[in-house]
Design an enzyme around this catalytic site. Structure first.
Site, PDB file in Angstrom:
ATOM      1  N   ASP A  13     -31.765 -13.366   2.088  1.00 41.83           N
ATOM      2  CA  ASP A  13     -31.531 -12.503   0.927  1.00 41.83           C
ATOM      3  C   ASP A  13     -32.016 -11.072   1.135  1.00 41.83           C
ATOM      4  O   ASP A  13     -32.412 -10.389   0.181  1.00 41.83           O
ATOM      5  CB  ASP A  13     -32.189 -13.103  -0.340  1.00 41.83           C
ATOM      6  CG  ASP A  13     -31.667 -14.489  -0.624  1.00 41.83           C
ATOM      7  OD1 ASP A  13     -30.481 -14.744  -0.357  1.00 41.83           O
ATOM      8  OD2 ASP A  13     -32.455 -15.331  -1.103  1.00 41.83           O
ATOM      9  N   LYS A  16     -27.948  -8.691   3.656  1.00 42.99           N
ATOM     10  CA  LYS A  16     -27.006  -8.727   4.801  1.00 42.99           C
ATOM     11  C   LYS A  16     -25.580  -8.465   4.338  1.00 42.99           C
ATOM     12  O   LYS A  16     -24.814  -7.770   5.014  1.00 42.99           O
ATOM     13  CB  LYS A  16     -27.068 -10.112   5.490  1.00 42.99           C
ATOM     14  CG  LYS A  16     -28.443 -10.435   6.057  1.00 42.99           C
ATOM     15  CD  LYS A  16     -28.505 -11.849   6.604  1.00 42.99           C
ATOM     16  CE  LYS A  16     -28.460 -12.928   5.542  1.00 42.99           C
ATOM     17  NZ  LYS A  16     -29.602 -12.980   4.630  1.00 42.99           N
ATOM     18  N   GLY A  40     -25.747 -16.780  -0.037  1.00 41.80           N
ATOM     19  CA  GLY A  40     -25.194 -16.035  -1.160  1.00 41.80           C
ATOM     20  C   GLY A  40     -25.330 -14.569  -0.804  1.00 41.80           C
ATOM     21  O   GLY A  40     -26.437 -14.053  -0.741  1.00 41.80           O
ATOM     22  N   HIS A  41     -24.210 -13.933  -0.485  1.00 45.09           N
ATOM     23  CA  HIS A  41     -24.233 -12.530  -0.058  1.00 45.09           C
ATOM     24  C   HIS A  41     -23.597 -11.673  -1.143  1.00 45.09           C
ATOM     25  O   HIS A  41     -22.432 -11.865  -1.479  1.00 45.09           O
ATOM     26  CB  HIS A  41     -23.491 -12.370   1.278  1.00 45.09           C
ATOM     27  CG  HIS A  41     -24.173 -13.072   2.424  1.00 45.09           C
ATOM     28  ND1 HIS A  41     -23.739 -13.011   3.709  1.00 45.09           N
ATOM     29  CD2 HIS A  41     -25.291 -13.846   2.462  1.00 45.09           C
ATOM     30  CE1 HIS A  41     -24.547 -13.722   4.490  1.00 45.09           C
ATOM     31  NE2 HIS A  41     -25.484 -14.246   3.746  1.00 45.09           N
ATOM     32  N   GLN A 224     -28.589 -16.612   6.229  1.00 43.46           N
ATOM     33  CA  GLN A 224     -30.006 -16.986   6.340  1.00 43.46           C
ATOM     34  C   GLN A 224     -30.775 -15.928   7.152  1.00 43.46           C
ATOM     35  O   GLN A 224     -30.422 -14.773   7.070  1.00 43.46           O
ATOM     36  CB  GLN A 224     -30.167 -18.403   6.924  1.00 43.46           C
ATOM     37  CG  GLN A 224     -29.732 -19.506   5.957  1.00 43.46           C
ATOM     38  CD  GLN A 224     -28.241 -19.720   5.947  1.00 43.46           C
ATOM     39  OE1 GLN A 224     -27.618 -19.930   6.970  1.00 43.46           O
ATOM     40  NE2 GLN A 224     -27.641 -19.694   4.779  1.00 43.46           N
TER      41      GLN A 224
HETATM   42  P1  GDP Z   1     -28.077 -11.480   1.494  1.00 41.52           P
HETATM   43  O1  GDP Z   1     -28.094 -12.948   1.291  1.00 41.52           O
HETATM   44  O2  GDP Z   1     -28.928 -11.056   2.645  1.00 41.52           O
HETATM   45  O3  GDP Z   1     -26.691 -10.899   1.607  1.00 41.52           O
HETATM   46  O4  GDP Z   1     -28.751 -10.841   0.203  1.00 41.52           O
HETATM   47  P2  GDP Z   1     -28.478 -11.278  -1.327  1.00 41.52           P
HETATM   48  O5  GDP Z   1     -27.180 -10.737  -1.761  1.00 41.52           O
HETATM   49  O6  GDP Z   1     -28.733 -12.732  -1.524  1.00 41.52           O
HETATM   50  O7  GDP Z   1     -29.699 -10.580  -2.049  1.00 41.52           O
HETATM   51  C1  GDP Z   1     -29.857  -9.204  -1.998  1.00 41.52           C
HETATM   52  C2  GDP Z   1     -29.866  -8.672  -3.460  1.00 41.52           C
HETATM   53  O8  GDP Z   1     -30.349  -7.364  -3.449  1.00 41.52           O
HETATM   54  C3  GDP Z   1     -28.490  -8.599  -4.058  1.00 41.52           C
HETATM   55  O9  GDP Z   1     -28.583  -8.822  -5.436  1.00 41.52           O
HETATM   56  C4  GDP Z   1     -28.057  -7.155  -3.773  1.00 41.52           C
HETATM   57  O10 GDP Z   1     -27.116  -6.657  -4.700  1.00 41.52           O
HETATM   58  C5  GDP Z   1     -29.366  -6.461  -3.929  1.00 41.52           C
HETATM   59  N1  GDP Z   1     -29.536  -5.263  -3.087  1.00 41.52           N
HETATM   60  C6  GDP Z   1     -29.109  -5.044  -1.815  1.00 41.52           C
HETATM   61  N2  GDP Z   1     -29.566  -3.851  -1.362  1.00 41.52           N
HETATM   62  C7  GDP Z   1     -30.290  -3.315  -2.377  1.00 41.52           C
HETATM   63  C8  GDP Z   1     -31.052  -2.111  -2.496  1.00 41.52           C
HETATM   64  O11 GDP Z   1     -31.158  -1.295  -1.580  1.00 41.52           O
HETATM   65  N3  GDP Z   1     -31.697  -1.918  -3.692  1.00 41.52           N
HETATM   66  C9  GDP Z   1     -31.626  -2.817  -4.734  1.00 41.52           C
HETATM   67  N4  GDP Z   1     -32.282  -2.566  -5.846  1.00 41.52           N
HETATM   68  N5  GDP Z   1     -30.920  -3.951  -4.632  1.00 41.52           N
HETATM   69  C10 GDP Z   1     -30.274  -4.205  -3.463  1.00 41.52           C
HETATM   70  P1  IMO Z   2     -28.665 -16.004   2.624  1.00 42.13           P
HETATM   71  O1  IMO Z   2     -27.576 -16.006   3.668  1.00 42.13           O
HETATM   72  C1  IMO Z   2     -32.490 -17.579   1.311  1.00 42.13           C
HETATM   73  C2  IMO Z   2     -33.392 -21.709   2.468  1.00 42.13           C
HETATM   74  C3  IMO Z   2     -33.524 -22.741   1.378  1.00 42.13           C
HETATM   75  C4  IMO Z   2     -34.556 -23.683   2.006  1.00 42.13           C
HETATM   76  C5  IMO Z   2     -34.154 -23.664   3.481  1.00 42.13           C
HETATM   77  C6  IMO Z   2     -33.281 -24.845   3.902  1.00 42.13           C
HETATM   78  O2  IMO Z   2     -28.169 -15.715   1.247  1.00 42.13           O
HETATM   79  O3  IMO Z   2     -29.803 -15.138   3.044  1.00 42.13           O
HETATM   80  P2  IMO Z   2     -30.710 -25.422   3.473  1.00 42.13           P
HETATM   81  O4  IMO Z   2     -29.959 -25.642   2.201  1.00 42.13           O
HETATM   82  O5  IMO Z   2     -30.172 -24.317   4.317  1.00 42.13           O
HETATM   83  O6  IMO Z   2     -30.905 -26.685   4.251  1.00 42.13           O
HETATM   84  O7  IMO Z   2     -32.195 -24.991   2.991  1.00 42.13           O
HETATM   85  O8  IMO Z   2     -33.444 -22.461   3.674  1.00 42.13           O
HETATM   86  N1  IMO Z   2     -32.125 -20.947   2.481  1.00 42.13           N
HETATM   87  C7  IMO Z   2     -32.017 -19.673   2.098  1.00 42.13           C
HETATM   88  N2  IMO Z   2     -32.929 -18.831   1.558  1.00 42.13           N
HETATM   89  N3  IMO Z   2     -31.245 -17.147   1.587  1.00 42.13           N
HETATM   90  C8  IMO Z   2     -30.334 -17.965   2.145  1.00 42.13           C
HETATM   91  O9  IMO Z   2     -29.134 -17.530   2.569  1.00 42.13           O
HETATM   92  C9  IMO Z   2     -30.687 -19.303   2.386  1.00 42.13           C
HETATM   93  N4  IMO Z   2     -30.039 -20.381   2.894  1.00 42.13           N
HETATM   94  C10 IMO Z   2     -30.935 -21.369   2.954  1.00 42.13           C
HETATM   95  O10 IMO Z   2     -33.982 -22.160   0.191  1.00 42.13           O
HETATM   96  O11 IMO Z   2     -35.830 -23.113   1.916  1.00 42.13           O
HETATM   97 MG    MG Z   3     -28.507 -14.353  -0.214  1.00 48.81          MG
END
Ligand code: GDP
Ligand code: IMO
Ligand code: MG
Length: 426
Positions: A13, A16, A40-41, A224
């Site tokens: 999270d 990416k 979840g991206h 991840q």
């Molecule tokens: P990912 O899984 O690595 O793609 O990241 P996620 O989407 O799960 O979580 C990142 C969260 O941070 C999302 O809600 C994005 O919209 C938000 N986000 C990304 N970059 C920034 C930033 O520079 N500032 C803020 N405030 N939010 C951001």
């Molecule tokens: P993105 O791509 C954050 C974590 C789960 C758990 C561990 C194993 O959005 O960054 P799994 O279901 O993969 O067997 O769970 O990995 N986990 C993540 N945490 N972001 C993710 O994906 C994750 N995908 C799995 O919470 O701790």
């Molecule tokens: Mg994510």
């Protein structure tokens, strides 16, 4: 031209999706190389938010061919819903391609994931319960079914029968549950999903290499993160794939000599969802503040993310195992209101200072972070559009990270929007 890899450097999270979307502007192809719908991206474009689980984050551009690589585990039902969601928002998904070698997630994988977690009790991993671990386990056991198997009902049934022959007695005797019905699964996968999935199935190796040989720059998108990597993460509190840069080669079929840039994405602090060690975890008001301001709740599971301070020990390790060329820092704006900010520069263990991330689990569980405290900037960064607009304290924070982690910061996020990024190399 070659391939750029995007990897998470912490526990997921990091943002990416946002940086993939940004870099995809100048590419032709984006390949997701591992993971499944545990990811979840999020991408935010002109106020509209797109939460992607399986579809590569380049999909929002018409010029991009998004490819689900061989290293991904695919639940076709989830994928079809995601495609429908994107189409309903006006996104053209017609270029999406899926490697015929990607493995399938079945309902029994999801059940096993939940049952195994329940049986682990207080030792549970806190998985996303999406069936990821069991699907990759079947892949390693060589009993997994691949996307290509859906295209031939006879083969599909033959392979599934072998799986269910072993699985159903386990469901009954170990878990006291009903087994799975081959006709029901075949009906869903072959009759319902196959007609919609088949046109997207392709030889992804040929596709990607044709692009590379034509001189295109392609992007390999990780899900991840480094510390969730099956080999390099905080095992057993990890996911069941290799989100590190080596996994990008395996999961896309692009050899290492094509990779010319590896971008490590890191939040300006850290979060973790699920169980496992976390040296800089915060249990105080600062942690609450980061969760509140950063909206630190899982993109698709809704779980609260555990917050902590930025950890340079972890980042040095991430630099090594991924051969990172640079860092992309997100969420710098979330620190805007803090008076001062701590950064972990080393760990202390039984009186010894550790500069390297400990390989031994017992040591890791017992380290104490050594912090340096930097002044906050107390300025709203969200409308900054250029490095020159950042206050000195914010620049100093980034320079400190560069020095401590031994790599340059390339991109800096100051808000969720596509445009809220500063390019430090421009
Ligand atoms: P990912 O899984 O690595 O793609 O990241 P996620 O989407 O799960 O979580 C990142 C969260 O941070 C999302 O809600 C994005 O919209 C938000 N986000 C990304 N970059 C920034 C930033 O520079 N500032 C803020 N405030 N939010 C951001
Ligand atoms: P993105 O791509 C954050 C974590 C789960 C758990 C561990 C194993 O959005 O960054 P799994 O279901 O993969 O067997 O769970 O990995 N986990 C993540 N945490 N972001 C993710 O994906 C994750 N995908 C799995 O919470 O701790
Ligand atoms: Mg994510």
């Amino acid at each position: 031209m070659g391939a750029t890899v995007i990897v998470g450097t912490q526990w997921g999270d990091e943002g990416k999706g946002k940086f993939t979307d940004l870099l995809a502007r100048d590419m032709t192809t984006v390949v997701r190389f591992q993971g499944g719908h545990n990811a979840g991206h999020t991408i935010v474009v002109e106020g509209e938010s797109f939460a992607l689980q399986l579809v590569p984050s380049g999909v929002l551009y018409d010029h991009i061919t998004p490819v689900i690589g061989n290293g991904v585990v695919v639940d076709p039902g989830v994928l079809l819903k995601e495609i429908a969601m994107l189409e309903s928002k006006g996104v053209n998904t017609s270029k999406l391609r899926i490697s015929g070698n990607a493995h399938l997630i079945f309902p029994y994988h999801q059940s096993l994931d939940a049952l195994q977690e329940r049986h682990l009790g207080k030792n549970k991993l806190g998985t996303t319960k999406r069936g990821i671990g069991p699907a990759y386990a079947d892949k390693s056991m060589r009993t997994g079914l691949r996307v290509q198997d859906m295209l031939d009902e006879k083969i599909f049934r033959q392979k599934l029968e072998v799986v269910l022959h072993q699985l159903n007695p386990v469901m009954a005797r170990v878990y006291n549950k009903l087994g799975f019905d081959i006709d029901e699964i075949a009906e869903t996968f072959v009759n319902e999903y196959r007609p919609k999935i088949e046109p997207m199935v392709t030889d992804a190796i040929a596709l990607v290499h044709d692009r590379l040989e034509a001189g295109d720059e392609i992007l390999l998108e990780g899900a991840q993160a480094t510390f969730l990597d099956l080999d390099h993460g905080t095992y057993p509190y990890v996911t069941s794939s290799n989100p590190t840069a080596g996994g990008a080669c395996v999961g896309s079929g692009v050899g290492p000599r094509y990779i010319d840039r590896v971008v490590g994405v890191a939040k300006a602090y850290i979060t973790r969802v699920g169980a496992g060690p976390f040296p800089t975890e915060l249990f105080d008001d600062v942690g609450e503040h980061l969760v509140d301001v950063g909206h630190e709740y899982g993109t698709n599971t809704g779980r609260r993310r555990r917050p902590g301070y930025f950890d340079c020990v972890m980042m040095r390790y991430a630099r090594r195992v991924n051969s990172l060329s640079e860092l992309g820092i997100t969420k710098l704006d979330v620190l805007d209101d803090l008076d001062s900010i701590k950064v972990c520069v080393a760990y202390e263990h039984e009186g010894e200072r550790l500069e390297d991330f400990p390989y031994h689990q017992t040591v890791l569980h017992n380290v104490t972070p050594i912090y340096e405290t930097l002044p906050g900037w107390k300025t709203d960064l969200t409308s900054a559009t250029d490095r020159s607009e950042l206050p000195t304290a914010a620049l100093d924070y980034l320079t400190f990270i560069e020095e401590q982690c031994g790599m340059p910061v390339g991109l800096v996020g100051v808000g969720p929007g596509r445009k809220q990024v500063l390019d430090f190399q421009a």
